[in-house]
Design an enzyme around this catalytic site. Structure first.
Site, PDB file in Angstrom:
ATOM      1  N   CYS A 329       0.838  -1.207   0.000  1.00 56.73           N
ATOM      2  CA  CYS A 329       0.000   0.000   0.000  1.00 56.73           C
ATOM      3  C   CYS A 329       0.873   1.257   0.000  1.00 56.73           C
ATOM      4  CB  CYS A 329      -0.981  -0.037   1.169  1.00 56.73           C
ATOM      5  SG  CYS A 329      -2.377   1.093   0.950  1.00 56.73           S
ATOM      6  N   HIS A 429      -3.578  -5.288   1.432  1.00 56.65           N
ATOM      7  CA  HIS A 429      -3.394  -5.659   2.830  1.00 56.65           C
ATOM      8  C   HIS A 429      -3.923  -7.083   3.020  1.00 56.65           C
ATOM      9  CE1 HIS A 429      -2.215  -1.707   4.229  1.00 56.65           C
ATOM     10  NE2 HIS A 429      -3.244  -1.167   3.592  1.00 56.65           N
TER      11      HIS A 429
END
Length: 487
Positions: A329, A429
């Site tokens: 991310c 994630h």
């Protein structure tokens, strides 16, 4: 019926005990949902209705046997500075507020909190509510929505938990109770002492004194459960759960200032063949097999933090020696050429040069991408592996590096790998949670012989352990009576 679990301090065990209670009620055939009025955390999860809530409530939903929903945590605060945070209401970001602005906003946000709570009450037979911090923080009592302020508005009974392993348990329980107003004291149905080790007979005199002084019962004393694992709400665990570090795959994770979703690494911390080390400010990145740049709430701020610590130089040296680097991310965004934030969505408006390791750049927008995904991970020279995860990011990434994606999802692609195979970046994630994708990443990192366990089963085992302890050591008859008691 409902019950609110409050604590004398942060990390008293509220989240874990709430999860355990959810599982106990589910075992008894009661439909139950978790609820936390207000959460402040950088660990978050994506819900079935494409919202964002704290990870603790997602784990509690698993304990209930249901999908996480934005109603389970209607207010999530994600700090982006020491005095300000992104405010998320009903799963969606509504803007940035400093502490004074949010305090003035609390009466308005209480309406959303109560609406979510009542919707859960209408759909489930029971709601287990988790407080935040301590109800005795008298400087925060005015307009409180996280603890007794919510309990009073919702007419919800309360139990108070304290961690005896930290010491001072009777002072914590007595002092917390005495700092409550008379109506709040009446609402408290009892106490739970958490994480006790030793001979419980040594506690009896203290319990007798406390019950006599405050007129409330200690409903149970939970033992210290060694090796218990449930995902942390926010604090980064400083210690590796497996400490034998011989002959292991070594991983270093720099703890950046706005690190988000460090629960991504829990499955790695649990693995006996992996030595994962969290590297704190002022420490150099050590020699290792793999460096992982984690998610960040403020990517440009954390790029500066990395450079201030000299970690960029450590990372470049690591690559020169053939080490692997992964970004997740915000960490993925850092690997590119530039990160732009034209409207100041994550801080001051402007652009910051990235680490320049991947041919891509990212522009931070105002609209977050929130979705749970499944797909296939295709590393070169490996068989395809199933991947699951979730996306929480406001950045839109573009560049030639994206022309050969490594992950194919239902409706889009994700992830890139450098031409030399040393650098891997993804927006996902939870990418280590599925055994197949975790195995593939560890193979890419240099270890083909590591077997990856089913992380979902590990999480289930943790939930069952705390539920078993509650059933054995807590007076469930009185607890269930408290849940139905009118306050």
């Amino acid at each position: 019926m409902s019950l609110m679990v409050q604590g004398t301090t942060s990390d008293a065990g509220k989240s874990v005990i709430a999860a355990g209670l959810c599982r106990v009620l589910r075992r008894r055939g009661i439909t139950v949902a978790p609820f936390k009025p207000q959460n402040m955390a950088l660990n978050s999860a994506v819900t079935i209705d494409d919202g964002e809530i704290g990870r603790a409530q997602a784990v509690q939903a698993q304990a209930c046997g249901i999908e996480p929903h934005s109603d389970m945590n209607p207010v999530l605060l994600k700090p982006n500075s020491d005095i300000g945070a992104q405010v998320i209401v009903n799963g969606q970001a509504i803007g940035e507020m400093n502490a004074v602005e949010y305090h003035a906003f609390k009466p308005e946000v209480l309406k959303a909190i109560l609406a979510s709570y009542h919707r859960l009450q209408n759909h489930y037979q029971a709601v287990v509510v988790e407080g935040a911090g301590s109800p005795a923080e008298i400087n925060l009592r005015d307009n409180d929505v996280a603890n007794m302020g919510f309990a009073e508005a919702a007419d919800c009974p309360v139990i108070i938990v304290s961690d005896i392993d930290r010491g001072g348990v009777f002072a914590h329980l007595y002092g917390t109770f005495k700092l409550l107003s008379p109506s709040e004291q009446k609402r408290v149905k009892g106490f739970i002492i958490n994480r006790f080790r030793g001979d419980i007979k040594l506690l009896y005199s203290g319990i007798d004194w406390l019950e006599k002084e405050v007129g409330k019962q200690v409903l149970g004393v939970l033992p210290y459960l060694h090796g218990l694992h449930l995902e942390a709400e926010d604090a980064v665990a400083e210690q590796q759960l497996n400490t034998d570090r011989s002959d292991k795959l070594t991983i270093a994770v720099p703890v950046i200032s706005r690190m988000s979703n460090h629960t991504d690494f829990d499955v790695l911390r649990l693995h006996p063949d992996i030595d994962i080390q969290f590297i704190w400010k002022g420490q150099p990145l050590p020699a290792c097999d793999l460096i992982i740049l984690p998610g960040s709430k403020s990517t440009r701020t954390d790029l500066a933090f990395i450079r201030d610590n000299g970690w960029d130089k450590d990372l470049f040296r690591h690559l020169r020696y053939g080490g692997k680097v992964m970004g997740i991310c915000g960490g993925y965004q850092m690997l590119g050429q530039w990160v732009h934030d034209p409207k100041g969505s994550e801080g001051d408006a402007g652009s910051t040069e990235g680490l320049g390791l991947l041919a891509l750049e990212t522009t931070i927008g105002e609209q977050k991408q929130l979705r749970r995904v499944t797909g296939v991970l295709n590393f070169p020279d490996q068989l395809p592996a199933k991947v699951t995860g979730y996306e929480i990011h406001a950045g839109m990434t573009s560049g030639s590096a994206l022309e050969q994606p490594v992950i194919r999802l239902q409706h889009h692609t994700d992830a890139v790998i450098s031409d030399d195979g040393l650098i891997f970046g993804t927006y996902l994630h939870g990418i280590f949670d599925h055994a197949e994708s975790c195995q593939a990443i560890l193979h890419w990192a240099g270890r083909q012989d590591i077997e990856v366990p089913d992380y979902d089963k590990i999480r289930e085992h943790g939930i069952d352990r705390i539920a078993d302890a509650i059933e054995e050591h807590v007076d469930m008859y009185r607890l269930l009576a408290a849940m139905s008691d009118c306050c």
